[in-house]
Design a protein around this motif. Structure first.
Motif, PDB file in Angstrom:
ATOM      1  N   GLU A 256       0.749  -1.202   0.084  1.00 54.28           N
ATOM      2  CA  GLU A 256      -0.053  -0.060   0.067  1.00 54.28           C
ATOM      3  C   GLU A 256       0.894   1.319  -0.063  1.00 54.28           C
ATOM      4  O   GLU A 256       0.645   2.194  -0.652  1.00 54.28           O
ATOM      5  N   ALA A 257       1.908   1.293   0.815  1.00 55.56           N
ATOM      6  CA  ALA A 257       2.852   2.407   0.664  1.00 55.56           C
ATOM      7  C   ALA A 257       3.279   2.595  -0.327  1.00 55.56           C
ATOM      8  O   ALA A 257       3.609   3.747  -0.744  1.00 55.56           O
ATOM      9  N   LYS A 258       3.951   1.614  -1.099  1.00 53.55           N
ATOM     10  CA  LYS A 258       4.579   1.853  -2.240  1.00 53.55           C
ATOM     11  C   LYS A 258       3.675   2.433  -3.413  1.00 53.55           C
ATOM     12  O   LYS A 258       4.035   3.181  -4.149  1.00 53.55           O
ATOM     13  N   ALA A 259       2.435   1.965  -3.255  1.00 56.37           N
ATOM     14  CA  ALA A 259       1.617   2.213  -4.374  1.00 56.37           C
ATOM     15  C   ALA A 259       1.120   3.856  -4.126  1.00 56.37           C
ATOM     16  O   ALA A 259       0.961   4.431  -5.187  1.00 56.37           O
ATOM     17  N   ASN A 260       0.982   4.143  -2.860  1.00 57.33           N
ATOM     18  CA  ASN A 260       0.714   5.452  -2.588  1.00 57.33           C
ATOM     19  C   ASN A 260       1.685   6.335  -2.892  1.00 57.33           C
ATOM     20  O   ASN A 260       1.460   7.574  -3.255  1.00 57.33           O
ATOM     21  N   LYS A 261       2.826   6.088  -2.354  1.00 57.14           N
ATOM     22  CA  LYS A 261       4.069   6.833  -2.935  1.00 57.14           C
ATOM     23  C   LYS A 261       4.210   7.181  -4.534  1.00 57.14           C
ATOM     24  O   LYS A 261       4.298   8.041  -5.164  1.00 57.14           O
ATOM     25  N   ALA A 262       3.750   5.763  -5.250  1.00 55.50           N
ATOM     26  CA  ALA A 262       3.957   6.160  -6.919  1.00 55.50           C
ATOM     27  C   ALA A 262       2.835   6.980  -7.418  1.00 55.50           C
ATOM     28  O   ALA A 262       3.198   7.804  -8.205  1.00 55.50           O
ATOM     29  N   SER A 263       1.666   7.118  -6.743  1.00 52.33           N
ATOM     30  CA  SER A 263       0.586   7.738  -7.066  1.00 52.33           C
ATOM     31  C   SER A 263       0.275   9.127  -6.346  1.00 52.33           C
ATOM     32  O   SER A 263      -0.321   9.922  -6.651  1.00 52.33           O
ATOM     33  N   ARG A 264       1.265   9.278  -5.440  1.00 53.39           N
ATOM     34  CA  ARG A 264       1.224  10.590  -4.748  1.00 53.39           C
ATOM     35  C   ARG A 264      -0.122  10.477  -3.933  1.00 53.39           C
ATOM     36  O   ARG A 264      -0.778  11.771  -3.838  1.00 53.39           O
ATOM     37  N   THR A 265      -0.635   9.375  -3.417  1.00 50.88           N
ATOM     38  CA  THR A 265      -1.793   9.268  -2.545  1.00 50.88           C
ATOM     39  C   THR A 265      -1.434   9.460  -1.353  1.00 50.88           C
ATOM     40  O   THR A 265      -0.876   8.771  -0.573  1.00 50.88           O
ATOM     41  N   THR A 266      -2.212  10.292  -0.570  1.00 47.65           N
ATOM     42  CA  THR A 266      -2.214  10.430   0.885  1.00 47.65           C
ATOM     43  C   THR A 266      -3.408   9.673   1.770  1.00 47.65           C
ATOM     44  O   THR A 266      -4.391  10.055   1.419  1.00 47.65           O
ATOM     45  N   VAL A 267      -3.022   8.962   2.654  1.00 46.16           N
ATOM     46  CA  VAL A 267      -3.786   8.366   3.674  1.00 46.16           C
ATOM     47  C   VAL A 267      -4.205   9.343   4.556  1.00 46.16           C
ATOM     48  O   VAL A 267      -3.375   9.698   5.571  1.00 46.16           O
ATOM     49  N   ALA A 268      -5.700   9.925   4.647  1.00 42.37           N
ATOM     50  CA  ALA A 268      -6.023  10.972   5.192  1.00 42.37           C
ATOM     51  C   ALA A 268      -5.587  10.898   6.733  1.00 42.37           C
ATOM     52  O   ALA A 268      -5.310  11.634   7.531  1.00 42.37           O
ATOM     53  N   TRP A 269      -6.034   9.536   7.454  1.00 42.09           N
ATOM     54  CA  TRP A 269      -5.993   9.672   8.998  1.00 42.09           C
ATOM     55  C   TRP A 269      -4.673   9.452   9.061  1.00 42.09           C
ATOM     56  O   TRP A 269      -4.178   9.922  10.402  1.00 42.09           O
ATOM     57  N   ARG A 270      -3.568   8.986   8.275  1.00 41.72           N
ATOM     58  CA  ARG A 270      -2.370   8.839   8.726  1.00 41.72           C
ATOM     59  C   ARG A 270      -1.694  10.302   8.853  1.00 41.72           C
ATOM     60  O   ARG A 270      -1.089  10.581   9.761  1.00 41.72           O
ATOM     61  N   TYR A 271      -2.124  10.875   7.835  1.00 44.83           N
ATOM     62  CA  TYR A 271      -1.583  12.435   7.756  1.00 44.83           C
ATOM     63  C   TYR A 271      -2.171  13.294   8.964  1.00 44.83           C
ATOM     64  O   TYR A 271      -1.240  14.121   9.357  1.00 44.83           O
ATOM     65  N   ALA A 272      -3.336  13.107   9.121  1.00 46.52           N
ATOM     66  CA  ALA A 272      -3.956  13.966  10.355  1.00 46.52           C
ATOM     67  C   ALA A 272      -3.265  13.648  11.466  1.00 46.52           C
ATOM     68  O   ALA A 272      -2.809  14.673  12.231  1.00 46.52           O
ATOM     69  N   ILE A 273      -2.935  12.331  11.906  1.00 47.99           N
ATOM     70  CA  ILE A 273      -2.524  12.167  13.164  1.00 47.99           C
ATOM     71  C   ILE A 273      -0.894  12.601  13.070  1.00 47.99           C
ATOM     72  O   ILE A 273      -0.415  13.091  14.230  1.00 47.99           O
TER      73      ILE A 273
END
Ligand SMILES: Cc1cc2nc3c(=O)[nH]c(=O)nc-3n(C[C@H](O)[C@H](O)[C@H](O)COP(=O)(O)OP(=O)(O)OC[C@H]3O[C@@H](n4cnc5c(N)ncnc54)[C@H](O)[C@@H]3O)c2cc1C
Length: 486
Positions: A256-273
């Protein structure tokens, strides 16, 4: 020479420690050269150990042991204590029992045996990788997947263990610098500090809940956020991960982290915390004793987990070791005991009636917060220049007197310029930015960015003091206006 192509250098990347070390060393050399070129006198005394610091009326005496065993005495106007974590030189305190994973070279004596590693954070991973690389190699296969190769006997196996039996997650993509939060703002937290000091943690938790709900309503619903409290939120946060085998979760989370890094997708709850953890810091020094305890015991852990994610390569290495049959993770629970007395080497861990025996054992739980009485400079203690940080006592139903009472709770009692608080007619120009003494009141003050912030704060405090006292004013102006010192 260090094998890092220039085009891969970026502020979101991770580099081998040796590369970082070389980088910082050359930065220091450049800084020193610049200082000397501008007429400053800088004396760097490597391999000299400060053995005592004594505060005098006007200045500060520093006693230093040199490498050849002789002693030097120096006198300074200002002294900064930045002693970092204190890693012991001798780490194998009993045969096969290591109290620290560093220096890593000490672990090279570990043979093809069953190895226990206490702690599953990055320190634990460091220990695992150190032992694994002295027994084999990590190599990418033809499809680019990390594999572990070893000629070691089958008895070579590493078990990582922790109370929860969870591994840290992989570094996740998010915008940096942090985008501003709408609800959990510095101003909102400051307002609670001002208006509700005795309900600070619970009020702050309400704000945390409102922010998380706004940032990621789906996640909030999934963990049942509306019903959670300071005491229960961490269990809910870890519940999903805890339901999986830790290495299966690690593989899924890495994907998941690799795919998000490639697509520059932020997981909102992780970022909020992650964003909130910096704002939380504003409130911690104002907690009363009960809130401070509740915070350290319950609430803090999810912030630490969220910001202490690890490089993707670290997870890849753990997965490679696991596939090679050389790594497993053990959940200790809260009721286990460690025995390094009745075993010939290493240690045994007892969980209920089951005994797990390790011929080599490494404590990789990292250094914890330490207290004023651990200051390694005896005169500071004898002079009463350091004392434990104070915390307001929670008010009781029995009297208003308790509202203003304070108790000593840990760390060192410091003012806003990081100078120990004491009332004596001796120099106050000693600054303490040694992280283990700060963690009690500044629980997230870890890492190089924190070191930089503390350094900047103390440097400007010193410049202010020099200017205020009016000595060397010309020199001070030169320093203050010199970008080198800002
Ligand atoms: C294995 C490891 C990996 C890390 N990786 C990262 C990372 O990737 N990113 C990140 O941001 N942070 C990382 N950190 C944390 C980071 O190293 C620390 O936060 C940072 O080094 C703290 O800086 P400091 O100057 O306070 O202390 P230190 O860097 O520990 O420096 C303290 C210095 O003081 C010296 N000293 C101590 N006592 C005395 C004495 N009595 N006399 C003279 N000298 C003395 C020590 O020898 C040392 O050189 C890592 C830490 C470790 C252990």
């Amino acid at each position: 020479m260090l094998g890092v192509p220039a085009e891969t250098i970026g502020d979101r990347e991770f580099y081998p420690r040796v590369v970082l070390g070389e980088y910082f060393q050359s930065q220091l050399a450049a800084l020193l050269a610049k200082a000397v070129a501008r007429g400053h006198v800088v004396d760097v005394k490597g391999r000299h150990r400060v053995v005592d610091v004594k505060l005098c009326e006007q200045d500060i005496k520093v006693e230093v042991a040199t490498l050849d065993g002789s002693t030097e005495n120096h006198v300074f106007d200002h002294v900064v204590m930045a002693t970092g974590h204190d890693w012991p030189e001798k780490t194998e305190t009993k045969p096969g029992f290591f109290i620290s994973p560093w220096p890593a070279a000490n672990l090279d004596t570990i043979a093809d045996v069953s190895v226990g590693v206490l702690g599953t954070s990055l320190s634990g991973i460091d220990a695992v990788v150190s032992v694994a690389t002295s027994h084999g190699s990590f190599l990418l296969d033809d499809s680019g997947v990390m594999q572990y190769h070893t000629a070691s006997e089958t008895g070579f196996h590493i078990t990582m263990m922790s109370r929860k039996g969870l591994l840290p997650e992989a570094d996740f993509y998010c915008p940096i610098p942090y985008e501003p939060l709408a609800i959990f703002t510095a101003a909102a937290v400051d307002k609670i500090v001002e208006n509700a000091p005795d309900r600070l943690l619970d009020e702050m938790f309400d704000l945390f809940r409102a922010q998380l709900l706004a940032s990621d309503p789906g996640y909030a619903e999934r963990i049942g956020l509306g019903m959670l409290t300071v005491e229960t939120v961490a269990d809910a946060y870890f519940a999903e991960r805890g339901a999986y085998d830790p290495l299966t979760w690690a593989a899924m989370n890495l994907g998941e982290a690799k795919a998000n890094k490639a697509s520059r997708t932020t997981v909102a709850w992780r970022y909020a915390i992650l964003s909130m953890h910096e704002v939380v810091l504003r409130a911690v020094p104002h907690f009363n004793d009960q809130d401070l305890k509740r915070f350290h015991n319950h609430f803090k852990t999810l912030f630490v987990d969220d910001y202490a994610t690890v490089p993707h390569q670290s997870i890849e290495r753990l997965l490679a070791l696991h596939r090679a049959g050389r790594l497993s993770v053990l959940k200790l629970g809260s009721d286990y005991s460690l025995d390094n007395d009745t075993v010939a080497t290493g240690a045994a861990v007892d969980i209920g009636n089951v005994r797990h025996t390790f011929a080599a054992f490494i404590d990789a739980t990292g250094q914890q917060a330490i207290s004023a009485w651990d200051v390694p400079f005896p005169s500071l203690i004898e002079q009463g220049a350091v004392r434990q940080a104070r915390t307001a006592k929670a008010s009781t139903a029995f009297g208003a007197m308790d509202d203003t009472a304070e108790i000593a709770t840990g760390g060192i009692d410091l003012d806003s310029q990081f100078r120990p608080k004491f009332e004596k007619p001796i120099s106050h120009n000693i600054y303490c930015v040694s992280i283990p003494f700060l963690l009690h009141k500044l629980p997230f003050v870890q890492g190089i960015t924190s070191a930089e912030e503390l350094g900047t704060l103390v440097a400007s405090a010193i410049l202010d003091d020099v200017e205020k006292r009016g000595f060397g004013i010309n020199a001070v102006r030169t320093l203050a206006s010199d970008p080198l010192w800002q």
